[in-house]
Scaffold this motif. Sequence first.
Motif, mmCIF file in Angstrom:
data_model
loop_
_atom_site.group_PDB
_atom_site.id
_atom_site.type_symbol
_atom_site.label_atom_id
_atom_site.label_comp_id
_atom_site.label_asym_id
_atom_site.label_seq_id
_atom_site.Cartn_x
_atom_site.Cartn_y
_atom_site.Cartn_z
ATOM 1 N N THR A 236 -9.042 4.433 -1.186
ATOM 2 C CA THR A 236 -8.749 5.550 -0.289
ATOM 3 C C THR A 236 -9.950 5.868 0.590
ATOM 4 O OG1 THR A 236 -7.196 6.492 -1.891
ATOM 5 C CG2 THR A 236 -8.016 7.951 -0.170
ATOM 6 N N LEU A 237 -11.136 5.914 -0.016
ATOM 7 C CA LEU A 237 -12.342 6.161 0.769
ATOM 8 C C LEU A 237 -12.573 5.042 1.778
ATOM 9 C CD1 LEU A 237 -14.763 7.991 1.249
ATOM 10 C CD2 LEU A 237 -16.012 6.707 -0.496
ATOM 11 N N ARG B 176 -10.247 3.413 3.367
ATOM 12 C CA ARG B 176 -9.373 3.676 4.510
ATOM 13 C C ARG B 176 -9.884 4.855 5.338
ATOM 14 N NH1 ARG B 176 -6.767 -0.299 6.347
ATOM 15 N NH2 ARG B 176 -5.955 1.276 7.750
ATOM 16 N N VAL B 177 -10.418 5.881 4.677
ATOM 17 C CA VAL B 177 -10.938 7.042 5.399
ATOM 18 C C VAL B 177 -12.117 6.634 6.272
ATOM 19 C CG1 VAL B 177 -12.122 9.253 5.137
ATOM 20 C CG2 VAL B 177 -10.104 8.756 3.752
ATOM 21 N N TYR C 259 -4.139 5.434 8.364
ATOM 22 C CA TYR C 259 -4.600 5.274 6.987
ATOM 23 C C TYR C 259 -3.736 4.279 6.214
ATOM 24 C CZ TYR C 259 -7.555 9.420 7.585
ATOM 25 O OH TYR C 259 -8.507 10.313 8.003
ATOM 26 N N PHE D 245 -9.719 13.315 3.249
ATOM 27 C CA PHE D 245 -10.426 13.609 4.494
ATOM 28 C C PHE D 245 -10.551 15.116 4.710
ATOM 29 C CE2 PHE D 245 -10.543 14.498 9.053
ATOM 30 C CZ PHE D 245 -11.694 13.817 9.388
ATOM 31 N N ALA E 162 -5.315 9.599 1.466
ATOM 32 C CA ALA E 162 -6.413 9.640 2.425
ATOM 33 C C ALA E 162 -6.483 10.974 3.167
ATOM 34 C CB ALA E 162 -6.288 8.489 3.424
ATOM 35 N N LYS E 163 -5.338 11.531 3.529
ATOM 36 C CA LYS E 163 -5.351 12.798 4.263
ATOM 37 C C LYS E 163 -5.975 13.935 3.449
ATOM 38 C CE LYS E 163 -1.910 12.441 7.928
ATOM 39 N NZ LYS E 163 -2.842 12.965 8.964
ATOM 40 N N LEU F 136 -2.004 4.217 2.212
ATOM 41 C CA LEU F 136 -2.753 5.177 1.401
ATOM 42 C C LEU F 136 -2.844 6.550 2.067
ATOM 43 C CD1 LEU F 136 -5.656 2.891 0.146
ATOM 44 C CD2 LEU F 136 -3.952 4.026 -1.280
ATOM 45 N N THR F 137 -2.011 6.800 3.074
ATOM 46 C CA THR F 137 -2.065 8.064 3.815
ATOM 47 C C THR F 137 -1.936 9.275 2.896
ATOM 48 O OG1 THR F 137 -1.217 7.041 5.841
ATOM 49 C CG2 THR F 137 -0.957 9.423 5.632
ATOM 50 N N SER G 11 -11.388 7.004 10.319
ATOM 51 C CA SER G 11 -11.810 8.316 10.821
ATOM 52 C C SER G 11 -12.942 8.169 11.838
ATOM 53 C CB SER G 11 -12.259 9.209 9.663
ATOM 54 O OG SER G 11 -11.205 9.396 8.737
#
Length: 546
Positions: A435-436, A438-439, A330, A341, A337-338, A333-334, A443
């Motif tokens: 963030t979305l 990166r997700v 991610y 998710f 993002a976590k 932005l982890t 993912s």
Amino acid sequence: MDIRRGILWMIFIFSVFMVWTNWQAYNAPQVATTQANTNTQHPSAPTAANTSSAPVVASNTPAQASEKVQISTDVFNLTFDTLGAQIVRAELLQHHDAEDKTKPTVLLDNDKVLYTVQSGLVGPANLQKSYPKQDTLFTLVSTEKALTGETLDVVFRAESDGLEVTRTYTLHKSSYRITVKDDVKNTSTEVQNPSQYRQITRDSHEPAGGMSMAPTYTGWAIYSDAERFQKVTFDEINKNSAEYVKQAPDGWISFIQHFFVTAWIPEQGKERTYDIRKAGQNLYAISAVESLGSVAPGASVSNTATLWVGPQDQKALAEIDPTLDLVVDYGWLTFLAKPMFKLMSWLHSWIGNWGWTIVVLTVIIKLLLYPLSAASYRSMAKMKTVAPRMQALREQYGDDRQKLNAAMMEMYRTEKINPLGGCLPILLQIPVFLTLYRVLLASVEMRGAPWMGWITDLSVSDPYFILPIIMIATMFLQMKLNPTPPDPMQARIMMIMPLVFGVMMLWFPAGLVLYWVVNNILSIVQQWWITRSLTQAANEQILTHK
């Protein structure tokens, strides 16, 4: 500052983000573009774990005639080579190929791309021992070739230089986890001191199906409790500049590519040596080596590790090791993002469709930000009602900017208008949007996930550009709900901004555009309702005064 300037800020920040992302891709190590003759390359085994590093050791053993063994489960088609008892090809049956959706994803391979896993035994560095390893010819002991129950054991055996190795690969139903156990027996008349190694070997060819506008990490990664998660690129290996943990009693090794990972997770609590090195022409290897101790004549010792060859399924990876889901990239932005998710996964467990999950997520985010966005839209509605007065002030003060600004600020104070209110909803959307992004990009759960109709994969762009067109239309409608800029040049620029931003979204994941379209529609409804309510209130006030 109103919503138009907010949109400009959002486009500017998003553009900076994309420039930075692509700059990283531009400065990433260049992968090979010519096909290496991988079938003639034989990566060497590492040395024993009694040294701080594992230099490349040339293997003088000629390639022997070997047998390819085909094994199938409900998620795998695996090809084993009796030379080294290693897996040389892994087809992931539940994940389609990036370029041809009628075929399965091929992760491990020794044809177009050399990408294999090995394990074996090596002796102390000061002794010339040739224990069973990746260039030793094994014999297939087991007979079953297809999984029919919960597990399937694929067993190989070899003997060399006083040690007999029985290697058992245990395949599990509906899982990409493979348990690999080596039973080592000393068949000689002297004490033996072997070390067990686990290794991943790969060339530097870039995997197919990458997104040029959204580059992802392809390379090595290693984890230890002391140094945590460390990435090592091909370029760092070539320059001998790679920094990573060399020795630890814990951790794991892996090779990461977009959506997929291969990882060895040895038994924890045993001291081992880690090494990442160049093993040949356009060939690289990562290995973990641990001592099995002294094995007396006639005695036996066992060593077990877990091998994962499959998608970056965060839940399944975390069940193997709580740190293994770190391979899901991610980026910076982890921390946002976590949690996002996890929320999306929980919603998906109820909804069952990732597209509708994104829609519901957008509604939730809109509700959470409602108080701030409502205050902003009220300010914008008031700005629209005072637009004629603003124009009159501009005509009254002409080029006297100081008096004009003072008069405008007095009007804002009297009418209780926040000139910065229009920026806030847009600026708050930026971290959510990125963030979305990166997700969706990282993912694997989104890969091949349909929404409805023409959207059959939320992780790739809309094939017919329908969502980007709807996005452009809704942005134009939002613009119409705002006061027209008094400056003709600014008005023209604002009119082309939805088109510019919409064109940018043509090649972005459909799931991301879906989020923005739903957010636009909700914003339009909210803005229309607030404007209507304020207009009614103003009309009632006028009637009351009359």
